[in-house]
Design a protein around this motif. Structure first.
Motif, mmCIF file in Angstrom:
data_model
loop_
_atom_site.group_PDB
_atom_site.id
_atom_site.type_symbol
_atom_site.label_atom_id
_atom_site.label_comp_id
_atom_site.label_asym_id
_atom_site.label_seq_id
_atom_site.Cartn_x
_atom_site.Cartn_y
_atom_site.Cartn_z
ATOM 1 N N PRO A 239 62.284 60.491 -33.559
ATOM 2 C CA PRO A 239 61.042 59.721 -34.218
ATOM 3 C C PRO A 239 59.860 61.057 -34.619
ATOM 4 O O PRO A 239 59.131 60.955 -35.586
ATOM 5 N N HIS A 240 59.628 61.969 -33.691
ATOM 6 C CA HIS A 240 58.724 62.916 -33.736
ATOM 7 C C HIS A 240 59.269 63.927 -34.814
ATOM 8 O O HIS A 240 58.132 64.604 -35.648
ATOM 9 N N THR A 241 60.449 63.839 -35.375
ATOM 10 C CA THR A 241 60.898 64.686 -36.724
ATOM 11 C C THR A 241 60.051 64.103 -37.901
ATOM 12 O O THR A 241 59.679 65.060 -38.784
ATOM 13 N N LEU A 242 59.853 62.860 -38.051
ATOM 14 C CA LEU A 242 59.114 62.255 -39.198
ATOM 15 C C LEU A 242 57.596 62.824 -38.917
ATOM 16 O O LEU A 242 56.986 63.041 -40.048
ATOM 17 N N ARG A 243 57.038 62.780 -37.774
ATOM 18 C CA ARG A 243 55.477 63.250 -37.566
ATOM 19 C C ARG A 243 55.503 64.737 -37.923
ATOM 20 O O ARG A 243 54.428 65.007 -38.667
ATOM 21 N N HIS A 244 56.509 65.386 -37.454
ATOM 22 C CA HIS A 244 56.408 66.906 -37.859
ATOM 23 C C HIS A 244 56.595 67.243 -39.301
ATOM 24 O O HIS A 244 55.875 67.878 -39.749
ATOM 25 N N SER A 245 57.571 66.306 -39.943
ATOM 26 C CA SER A 245 57.413 66.465 -41.484
ATOM 27 C C SER A 245 56.546 66.140 -42.228
ATOM 28 O O SER A 245 56.183 66.680 -43.178
ATOM 29 N N PHE A 246 55.647 64.837 -41.776
ATOM 30 C CA PHE A 246 54.583 64.616 -42.256
ATOM 31 C C PHE A 246 53.380 65.698 -42.455
ATOM 32 O O PHE A 246 53.061 66.227 -43.403
ATOM 33 N N ALA A 247 53.354 66.321 -41.299
ATOM 34 C CA ALA A 247 52.364 67.255 -41.002
ATOM 35 C C ALA A 247 52.682 68.396 -42.138
ATOM 36 O O ALA A 247 51.780 69.065 -42.691
ATOM 37 N N LEU A 248 53.899 68.992 -41.937
ATOM 38 C CA LEU A 248 54.173 70.356 -42.670
ATOM 39 C C LEU A 248 54.129 70.067 -44.046
ATOM 40 O O LEU A 248 53.870 70.984 -44.761
ATOM 41 N N HIS A 249 54.879 69.053 -44.535
ATOM 42 C CA HIS A 249 54.528 68.766 -45.953
ATOM 43 C C HIS A 249 53.221 68.641 -46.370
ATOM 44 O O HIS A 249 52.906 69.044 -47.677
ATOM 45 N N LEU A 250 52.231 68.042 -45.548
ATOM 46 C CA LEU A 250 50.837 68.004 -46.044
ATOM 47 C C LEU A 250 50.268 69.351 -45.969
ATOM 48 O O LEU A 250 49.549 69.812 -47.137
ATOM 49 N N LEU A 251 50.493 70.238 -45.207
ATOM 50 C CA LEU A 251 50.003 71.575 -45.025
ATOM 51 C C LEU A 251 50.559 72.430 -46.275
ATOM 52 O O LEU A 251 49.752 73.408 -46.880
ATOM 53 N N GLU A 252 51.777 72.188 -46.473
ATOM 54 C CA GLU A 252 52.501 72.913 -47.694
ATOM 55 C C GLU A 252 51.715 72.640 -48.788
ATOM 56 O O GLU A 252 51.758 73.442 -49.937
ATOM 57 N N ASN A 253 51.410 71.448 -48.867
ATOM 58 C CA ASN A 253 50.635 71.164 -50.444
ATOM 59 C C ASN A 253 49.300 71.283 -50.334
ATOM 60 O O ASN A 253 48.416 70.848 -51.125
ATOM 61 N N GLY A 254 48.603 72.005 -49.321
ATOM 62 C CA GLY A 254 47.297 72.402 -49.319
ATOM 63 C C GLY A 254 46.327 71.841 -48.548
ATOM 64 O O GLY A 254 45.145 71.801 -48.577
ATOM 65 N N ALA A 255 46.765 70.658 -47.867
ATOM 66 C CA ALA A 255 45.915 69.869 -46.824
ATOM 67 C C ALA A 255 45.114 70.713 -45.993
ATOM 68 O O ALA A 255 45.602 71.778 -45.312
ATOM 69 N N ASP A 256 44.014 70.337 -45.291
ATOM 70 C CA ASP A 256 43.075 71.148 -44.550
ATOM 71 C C ASP A 256 43.746 70.695 -43.070
ATOM 72 O O ASP A 256 43.998 69.376 -42.914
ATOM 73 N N ALA A 257 43.982 71.769 -42.260
ATOM 74 C CA ALA A 257 44.557 71.519 -41.044
ATOM 75 C C ALA A 257 43.662 70.511 -40.078
ATOM 76 O O ALA A 257 44.329 69.694 -39.378
ATOM 77 N N LYS A 258 42.472 70.483 -40.126
ATOM 78 C CA LYS A 258 41.309 69.580 -39.380
ATOM 79 C C LYS A 258 41.540 68.164 -39.860
ATOM 80 O O LYS A 258 41.554 67.412 -39.041
ATOM 81 N N GLU A 259 41.683 68.082 -41.146
ATOM 82 C CA GLU A 259 42.165 66.752 -41.699
ATOM 83 C C GLU A 259 43.221 66.262 -41.153
ATOM 84 O O GLU A 259 43.539 64.866 -40.768
ATOM 85 N N VAL A 260 44.565 66.973 -41.326
ATOM 86 C CA VAL A 260 45.662 66.695 -40.535
ATOM 87 C C VAL A 260 45.491 66.294 -39.163
ATOM 88 O O VAL A 260 46.284 65.339 -38.715
ATOM 89 N N GLN A 261 44.949 67.121 -38.543
ATOM 90 C CA GLN A 261 44.565 66.857 -37.082
ATOM 91 C C GLN A 261 44.101 65.342 -36.990
ATOM 92 O O GLN A 261 44.488 64.664 -35.887
ATOM 93 N N THR A 262 43.052 65.172 -37.528
ATOM 94 C CA THR A 262 42.255 63.919 -37.605
ATOM 95 C C THR A 262 43.389 62.790 -37.678
ATOM 96 O O THR A 262 43.199 61.648 -37.076
ATOM 97 N N ILE A 263 44.035 62.721 -38.813
ATOM 98 C CA ILE A 263 45.004 61.578 -39.362
ATOM 99 C C ILE A 263 45.916 61.438 -38.233
ATOM 100 O O ILE A 263 46.371 60.295 -37.914
ATOM 101 N N MET A 264 46.452 62.525 -37.421
ATOM 102 C CA MET A 264 47.608 62.287 -36.737
ATOM 103 C C MET A 264 47.116 61.929 -35.372
ATOM 104 O O MET A 264 47.890 61.868 -34.422
ATOM 105 N N GLY A 265 45.658 62.139 -35.087
ATOM 106 C CA GLY A 265 44.953 61.609 -33.751
ATOM 107 C C GLY A 265 45.385 62.620 -32.586
ATOM 108 O O GLY A 265 45.592 62.168 -31.568
#
Length: 299
Positions: A239-265
């Motif tokens: 299940p963590h694989t999808l969590r990792h994939s979510f984060a990395l795909h957002l970051l690859e597309n230019g998402a802000d790291a702090k925003e990703v951290q907030t979304i992921m809790g």
């Protein structure tokens, strides 16, 4: 949890150096924050499976020696609580140690094609398939932990606005959903979940098994591995694989790291820093592949 940690740290400070006590305090704070986000506020709320999941998550971004140290701290912590009668048993004693290696474990991440292949596996003509598709899409849409996914209640959804509220103890976070995830959830709620709950229509949980009871983590693991096998995904998926994939795909597309951290809790920013480092490494490799001089003088 906080009081138990403070009690244990008092003993550690009496018997250890300042540096050791500080390291114990950091490790226990990260541990307690992680489980506080899951509304597990007392040591007796935490099982060996919970700690195993926590340790497995650490192995993705920390060296194995660091993970071993944290596991050792937890074993000592729970041993102390057992001696004080606060806990009846030591759940950390059954947790598996990582193998001995100085290198960090490679993240298991699905690429875009693998994500599409995985999502295509559930049979949307079947009630279970509709449920499973909704779970997979929701995990990838939000980067939730599997425990958070399975703790969701129907009241946490607002499909009209495309928002899911992930409740983490006293804290919560609102996560936007992409349209496909919304449609899958609507399909599940209208045409699948009612067939499962039947007389047990008072069950508040969003995702249920065929008996109308809350879906278990073991049940989700089983179906995930089956779908990964059907999709031809050979890497060790969890299940963590999808969590990792979510984060990395957002970051690859230019998402802000702090925003990703907030979304992921994420309470620990080291996890997101690990994601950022991973993405930069992959981007550097790709840049060299396409650089004209790298191609010209290759070999």
């Amino acid at each position: 949890m906080v009081n138990s940690c403070s009690l244990y740290l008092t003993q550690v400070r009496e018997r250890s150096s300042l540096n050791t006590a500080s390291a114990y305090e950091r490790d226990l704070c990260a541990f307690s924050e992680f489980f506080a986000a899951q509304n597990k506020l007392h040591p007796n709320d935490i099982t060996s499976d919970d700690i195993q999941e926590y340790i497995d998550g650490l192995k993705e971004t920390l060296t194995e020696s660091s993970v071993l140290r944290r596991l050792s701290v937890l074993r000592g912590f729970f041993k102390f609580l057992v001696s004080k009668g606060i806990c009846s048993e030591n759940p950390a004693s059954e947790v598996k140690k990582p193998g001995k290696s100085s290198s960090k474990k490679e993240l298991v991440v699905l690429d875009r094609k693998q994500i599409e292949q995985l999502m295509a596996q559930p049979d949307m003509g079947d009630a279970k398939g509709k449920r499973d598709k909704a779970m997979l899409e929701l995990l990838y849409a939000t980067g939730m932990r599997v425990s958070e996914l399975l703790d969701l209640e129907i009241s946490n959804l607002n499909l009209k606005t495309g928002i899911v509220i992930c409740q983490c103890g006293k804290r919560s976070r609102a996560i936007p959903l992409y349209p496909l995830a919304v449609r899958c959830l609507e399909e599940y709620l209208e045409n699948s979940r009612p067939a499962f709950v039947k007389e047990n229509d008072n069950c508040p949980y969003l995702f249920v098994n065929v008996s109308g009871e809350r879906m278990t983590r073991q049940g989700f693991w089983k179906l995930l591995k089956e779908y990964a096998h059907r999709a031809g995904i050979k890497d060790g998926i969890s299940p963590h694989t999808l969590r990792h994939s979510f984060a990395l795909h957002l970051l690859e597309n230019g998402a802000d790291a702090k925003e990703v951290q907030t979304i992921m809790g994420n309470a620990d920013s080291a996890t997101v820093k690990g994601y950022v480092k991973y993405v930069r490494s992959k981007l550097s490799d790709r840049a060299l592949d396409f650089h004209p001089h790298a191609q010209r003088y290759k070999g």
